[in-house]
Design a protein around this motif. Structure first.
Motif, PDB file in Angstrom:
ATOM      1  N   ASP B  27       0.850  -1.193   0.000  1.00 11.42           N
ATOM      2  CA  ASP B  27       0.000   0.000   0.000  1.00 11.42           C
ATOM      3  C   ASP B  27       0.891   1.252   0.000  1.00 11.42           C
ATOM      4  O   ASP B  27       1.665   1.458   0.939  1.00 11.42           O
ATOM      5  CB  ASP B  27      -0.880  -0.036   1.263  1.00 11.42           C
ATOM      6  N   PRO B  28       0.819   2.066  -1.044  1.00  8.61           N
ATOM      7  CA  PRO B  28       1.719   3.224  -1.123  1.00  8.61           C
ATOM      8  C   PRO B  28       1.454   4.290  -0.055  1.00  8.61           C
ATOM      9  O   PRO B  28       2.284   5.180   0.137  1.00  8.61           O
ATOM     10  CB  PRO B  28       1.447   3.784  -2.530  1.00  8.61           C
ATOM     11  N   ARG B  29       0.333   4.197   0.641  1.00  6.82           N
ATOM     12  CA  ARG B  29       0.035   5.193   1.689  1.00  6.82           C
ATOM     13  C   ARG B  29       0.607   4.780   3.041  1.00  6.82           C
ATOM     14  O   ARG B  29       0.455   5.476   4.038  1.00  6.82           O
ATOM     15  CB  ARG B  29      -1.482   5.362   1.828  1.00  6.82           C
ATOM     16  N   ILE B  30       1.202   3.593   3.058  1.00  9.38           N
ATOM     17  CA  ILE B  30       1.712   3.046   4.320  1.00  9.38           C
ATOM     18  C   ILE B  30       3.227   2.928   4.230  1.00  9.38           C
ATOM     19  O   ILE B  30       3.775   2.501   3.218  1.00  9.38           O
ATOM     20  CB  ILE B  30       1.163   1.603   4.544  1.00  9.38           C
ATOM     21  N   ARG B  31       3.926   3.285   5.296  1.00  2.00           N
ATOM     22  CA  ARG B  31       5.350   2.962   5.361  1.00  2.00           C
ATOM     23  C   ARG B  31       5.581   2.148   6.617  1.00  2.00           C
ATOM     24  O   ARG B  31       5.209   2.573   7.722  1.00  2.00           O
ATOM     25  CB  ARG B  31       6.215   4.228   5.401  1.00  2.00           C
TER      26      ARG B  31
END
Lengths: 149, 287
Positions: B27-31
């Motif tokens: 998920d690109p919104r999560i790091r």
């Protein structure tokens, strides 16, 4: 003051040139992969408390078995499954200090921990690893008939 | 199901379970951020896509005993490829001890969209979930310059001294021998980091890991936590609490527990902790 064992000196020289933290980690992980736990003929669980390294977060144990040539063979157990640094140090000690003259083992300075693991390890980790080395040196002094500080 | 939402936490949104992380790996919104006590663990294998934040190398100022400044945080944030709108998920070894520490430092810079993965590395590995030695590559980001706010969740020595004089609540999260000031003499040990042993007067002793289920590293339920901190030790969320340990790492774990799981509105971490207090001239000590 006795010299420190040659094998350790050589390994320390390898680490002296490491400045990159990833490179250091790779070298240490390679050592940790060589870790072998204390064989059952030396010790079995539950391990005796006098072999337990104080304040080592990784729950490390150290044994020293007398060899016929007057040296010691060091064995370790690391009970924390995530105690990778403790395993690496155990493998390093076994490789460089087992079978070496006890008086030389007793002369190993504690700051080799920083040469091996880097100066930025946490205080707790440094103390735990130094505790492992301290126990190794304690057994070496006993074997060499040297006084304890 | 791990049942985080059934454990009665006041702010359950601060925790996610391992399955949630597994479902959000790309998920690109999560790091996902790994922070450990043992620096060899991340390079030996980590959650796919996770970056490493190391407390000494990344979060501390290399010269002064302090955390990185606004510019340092901006560089770190850019390096790990985060933006303010991203959700950060912290996890690590030792029951998330260092993960909570990193989480706390990120809160000093106001990145409130942050969570801790319940159970940390231990649970992830125990469930046989995938790990990799591959280092992720994220494009550097532009993170806005944010000043560090030390006023809300961080306590300094002189503030703690006033807090003691006002008989404020303190929780000492070190081990019992550290709390009692008992010395463990061993040859070849460097000094223990402090010239005096003992604890800050009035502090309650609750070793940090009591908040954890030892078998899988997850946090205890709110009822179990209240039984310890409130029932047994008489702490209360109605007044300020200052938590401390030796250098502020273990106490950031307790800070997380009291702030998010029990919902105490005013908890501060005294990161100077015993290495400052036990070396300070003239401060009161209790044994």
């Amino acid at each position: 003051m006795a010299d420190i064992p040659e094998k350790l000196t050589e390994l320390l020289e390898d680490f002296t040139f490491v400045t990159d933290r990833n490179e250091r980690a790779a070298l240490l992980i390679e050592m940790a992969d060589k870790f072998e736990e204390v064989p059952p003929q030396v010790a079995e669980r539950p391990f005796a408390e006098e072999h337990h390294v104080q304040r080592c977060e990784s729950d490390a144990y150290v044994w020293a078995v007398d060899q016929q040539d007057g040296t010691l063979k060091f064995h370790f157990a690391v009970e924390n499954p995530q105690g990778l640094s403790a395993r690496a140090l155990a493998a390093i000690i076994d490789e460089t200090l087992s079978g070496q003259p006890p008086a030389q083992v007793a002369a190993v300075p504690p700051d080799i921990i920083y040469t091996l693991f880097g100066k930025d390890i946490s205080m707790g980790k440094g103390q735990g690893l130094m505790g492992m080395l301290a126990m190794v040196k304690y057994f070496a002094r006993e074997r060499a008939g040297l006084p304890h500080p | 199901m791990s049942g985080i939402e059934t454990r009665g936490y006041v702010r359950p949104e601060a925790l996610v379970d391992t399955q949630w992380v597994a479902d959000h790996l790309t998920d690109p919104r999560i790091r996902i951020i790994e922070s450990n006590e043992d620096q060899l663990l991340y390079p030996s294998g980590h959650i796919p896509g996770a970056v490493q934040v190391d407390w000494t190398a990344d979060l501390n100022d290399p010269l002064s005993r302090d955390y990185i400044n606004a510019e340092g945080f901006q560089r770190l944030a850019s390096h790990i490829g985060i933006t303010p709108d991203m959700t950060l998920v912290f996890y690590g070894d030792k029951n998330n001890w260092w993960a909570c520490y990193a989480f706390w430092v990120f809160q000093l810079f106001g990145h409130t969209n942050a969570k801790v993965m319940d159970g940390g590395r231990l649970k992830w590995e125990g469930e046989g979930r995938p790990t990799t030695r591959d280092l992720p590559q994220y494009a550097a980001t532009q993170y806005p310059l944010r000043q560090r706010d030390d006023s809300r969740i961080r306590a300094f020595r002189d503030e703690v001294l006033k807090h003691v004089q006002a008989r404020g609540q303190l929780v000492d999260v070190r081990s019992t021998p550290e709390f009692t000031g008992e010395r463990l003499h061993m040859a070849d040990y460097p000094n223990e980091g402090a010239l005096r042993g003992g604890h800050i007067p009035g502090a309650k002793s609750v070793p940090w890991a009591r908040a954890i289920n030892p078998d899988n590293g997850t946090f205890k339920t709110a009822d179990e936590l209240r039984a310890i901190y409130e029932g047994e030790q008489g702490l209360s969320g109605s007044d300020e609490v200052v938590a401390y340990c030796r250098i502020g790492e273990r106490s950031s774990h307790t800070w997380f527990v009291l702030t998010y799981l029990l919902g105490y509105p005013n908890v501060r971490n005294y990161d100077g902790s015993w290495t400052e207090w036990g070396n300070s001239v003239g401060v009161p000590i209790e044994r």
